[in-house]
Design a protein around this motif. Sequence first.
Motif, PDB file in Angstrom:
ATOM      1  N   UNK A   1     -14.217 -12.746  -9.772  1.00  0.00           N
ATOM      2  CA  UNK A   1     -14.057 -14.188  -9.728  1.00  0.00           C
ATOM      3  C   UNK A   1     -12.735 -14.639  -9.151  1.00  0.00           C
ATOM      4  N   UNK A   2     -11.755 -13.740  -9.064  1.00  0.00           N
ATOM      5  CA  UNK A   2     -10.456 -14.105  -8.488  1.00  0.00           C
ATOM      6  C   UNK A   2     -10.536 -14.335  -6.986  1.00  0.00           C
ATOM      7  N   UNK A   3     -11.588 -13.814  -6.363  1.00  0.00           N
ATOM      8  CA  UNK A   3     -11.720 -14.006  -4.925  1.00  0.00           C
ATOM      9  C   UNK A   3     -10.788 -13.106  -4.135  1.00  0.00           C
ATOM     10  N   UNK A   4     -10.392 -13.571  -2.954  1.00  0.00           N
ATOM     11  CA  UNK A   4      -9.584 -12.765  -2.049  1.00  0.00           C
ATOM     12  C   UNK A   4      -8.112 -13.155  -2.112  1.00  0.00           C
ATOM     13  N   UNK A   5      -7.248 -12.173  -1.749  1.00  0.00           N
ATOM     14  CA  UNK A   5      -5.830 -12.446  -1.574  1.00  0.00           C
ATOM     15  C   UNK A   5      -5.028 -12.413  -2.857  1.00  0.00           C
ATOM     16  N   UNK A   6      -3.705 -12.388  -2.661  1.00  0.00           N
ATOM     17  CA  UNK A   6      -2.798 -12.353  -3.789  1.00  0.00           C
ATOM     18  C   UNK A   6      -2.742 -10.992  -4.438  1.00  0.00           C
ATOM     19  N   UNK A   7      -2.269 -10.948  -5.673  1.00  0.00           N
ATOM     20  CA  UNK A   7      -2.184  -9.684  -6.392  1.00  0.00           C
ATOM     21  C   UNK A   7      -2.448  -9.914  -7.873  1.00  0.00           C
ATOM     22  N   UNK A   8      -2.784  -8.832  -8.548  1.00  0.00           N
ATOM     23  CA  UNK A   8      -2.954  -8.850  -9.998  1.00  0.00           C
ATOM     24  C   UNK A   8      -2.075  -7.743 -10.567  1.00  0.00           C
ATOM     25  N   UNK A   9      -1.341  -8.044 -11.626  1.00  0.00           N
ATOM     26  CA  UNK A   9      -0.402  -7.098 -12.237  1.00  0.00           C
ATOM     27  C   UNK A   9      -1.073  -6.469 -13.452  1.00  0.00           C
ATOM     28  N   UNK A  10      -1.121  -5.127 -13.472  1.00  0.00           N
ATOM     29  CA  UNK A  10      -1.836  -4.406 -14.522  1.00  0.00           C
ATOM     30  C   UNK A  10      -0.991  -3.208 -14.979  1.00  0.00           C
ATOM     31  N   UNK A  11      -0.667  -3.097 -16.263  1.00  0.00           N
ATOM     32  CA  UNK A  11       0.010  -1.885 -16.744  1.00  0.00           C
ATOM     33  C   UNK A  11      -0.876  -0.666 -16.491  1.00  0.00           C
ATOM     34  N   UNK A  12      -0.288   0.428 -16.073  1.00  0.00           N
ATOM     35  CA  UNK A  12      -1.068   1.611 -15.707  1.00  0.00           C
ATOM     36  C   UNK A  12      -1.574   2.393 -16.908  1.00  0.00           C
ATOM     37  N   UNK A  13      -1.078   2.077 -18.114  1.00  0.00           N
ATOM     38  CA  UNK A  13      -1.487   2.844 -19.290  1.00  0.00           C
ATOM     39  C   UNK A  13      -2.727   2.254 -19.959  1.00  0.00           C
TER      40      UNK A  13
ATOM     41  N   UNK B   1     -10.849  -3.126  -3.473  1.00  0.00           N
ATOM     42  CA  UNK B   1     -11.533  -2.417  -2.392  1.00  0.00           C
ATOM     43  C   UNK B   1     -12.418  -3.347  -1.565  1.00  0.00           C
ATOM     44  N   UNK B   2     -12.759  -4.487  -2.141  1.00  0.00           N
ATOM     45  CA  UNK B   2     -13.622  -5.461  -1.460  1.00  0.00           C
ATOM     46  C   UNK B   2     -12.862  -6.760  -1.184  1.00  0.00           C
ATOM     47  N   UNK B   3     -11.624  -6.590  -0.739  1.00  0.00           N
ATOM     48  CA  UNK B   3     -10.765  -7.690  -0.311  1.00  0.00           C
ATOM     49  C   UNK B   3     -10.299  -8.585  -1.453  1.00  0.00           C
ATOM     50  N   UNK B   4     -10.417  -8.101  -2.661  1.00  0.00           N
ATOM     51  CA  UNK B   4      -9.868  -8.835  -3.789  1.00  0.00           C
ATOM     52  C   UNK B   4      -8.363  -8.684  -3.841  1.00  0.00           C
ATOM     53  N   UNK B   5      -7.722  -9.232  -4.859  1.00  0.00           N
ATOM     54  CA  UNK B   5      -6.258  -9.154  -4.957  1.00  0.00           C
ATOM     55  C   UNK B   5      -5.753  -7.711  -4.971  1.00  0.00           C
ATOM     56  N   UNK B   6      -4.606  -7.516  -4.362  1.00  0.00           N
ATOM     57  CA  UNK B   6      -3.909  -6.226  -4.448  1.00  0.00           C
ATOM     58  C   UNK B   6      -3.627  -5.928  -5.919  1.00  0.00           C
ATOM     59  N   UNK B   7      -3.765  -4.662  -6.307  1.00  0.00           N
ATOM     60  CA  UNK B   7      -3.475  -4.275  -7.683  1.00  0.00           C
ATOM     61  C   UNK B   7      -2.067  -3.697  -7.748  1.00  0.00           C
ATOM     62  N   UNK B   8      -1.235  -4.286  -8.577  1.00  0.00           N
ATOM     63  CA  UNK B   8       0.109  -3.771  -8.791  1.00  0.00           C
ATOM     64  C   UNK B   8       0.144  -3.092 -10.153  1.00  0.00           C
ATOM     65  N   UNK B   9      -0.006  -1.772 -10.132  1.00  0.00           N
ATOM     66  CA  UNK B   9       0.042  -1.007 -11.370  1.00  0.00           C
ATOM     67  C   UNK B   9       1.492  -0.807 -11.791  1.00  0.00           C
TER      68      UNK B   9
END
Length: 329
Positions: free
Chosen positions: A32-44, A58-66
């Motif tokens: 639902x976030x759509x395309x572009x930007x980033x999402x911040x996610x703790x890697x643990x 992988x489908x043009x959604x937000x970059x994942x910042x682990x």
Amino acid sequence: ARRAVAAMIDTTVDQVGLTYTTSGGLFSAAYGLGEGGNVVVPSNQFPANLYPWIRAAERRGPEVRFVEVPDGRVTPAALERFVDAETRAIAVSLVDYLTGYRVDLGALRELAGERLLIVDGIQGVGAIDVSLEPADVLVAGGQKWLRAGNGVGFLAMSTRALNRLDTSLVGWTGVEDYLTTGTAVPHPPLTGAPRYQLGTAPLIMAAPLKAAVELFLSVGPRTVEAAVLTNVRALEDVVRRHGAEVMAPWRSESERAGIVTFRLEAVSAAVVAKAMASADITVSVRGGEWIRMAPHATTPVEIADRVDEVFRSLNVCYRTPIVVESEVV
């Protein structure tokens, strides 16, 4: 069921939808976030809160910042340097599945600002007092602390989330007049959280979810939380007395939930787990060397004594740990 969940998390029924799994709700949020930007996610995070963001990216959604969190403490200080003007969302677990560390949602809300704060609540809902506020998305399956069984859960969304998340995964029951098949599709999406039900809601399993939540509410979330924490503290005291190393990233009682994880230097986790099973105590082995215990409010209070007996049967060396700033050395 939706009304019961709404009462439990202090929101309105239109902001609660049903889902089959925690993953299903998180995928709806991620796509639902759509395309572009980033999402911040703790890697643990548990993988259920990792794959939705990876697949969407992988489908043009937000970059994942682990974000690596070596000490297990998911705090604003640990995440803030990864959050910028392009950040669309921060995704965290309410309670860490391994350590039992509870995040401060209020503090993370301040960090998120107008960005979405998306929360995997499965290790907290049913064990501790939880509210949708200050999160924007709260998802939890029913099979853990709620004990409603597999195949049902809920997806709750704030008005901010409902206004922002697109309808890319809205299924046939997530629209107006969904049984009116004589009119052209797509129909307009529903205005509330039920629009993110990918298809037919888990109708059969809604009944045990309703019963489980109503039981939880009848006792009182704070009463349940107090009982869970009493049990988990007692178990921690026992394993520490026997010289176990405990994963303890919390620094205050407000950062604790219903999980304690430990390991013994001289006895393998497999041996400990087998001995526990022989004493009718169910534990989980994590990472091949750690033992995870998660007592419920209804776990008998004498569980700590039974665990103590198991340790003694294993001839674990009894020694008093030296405690320095909550770390055992």
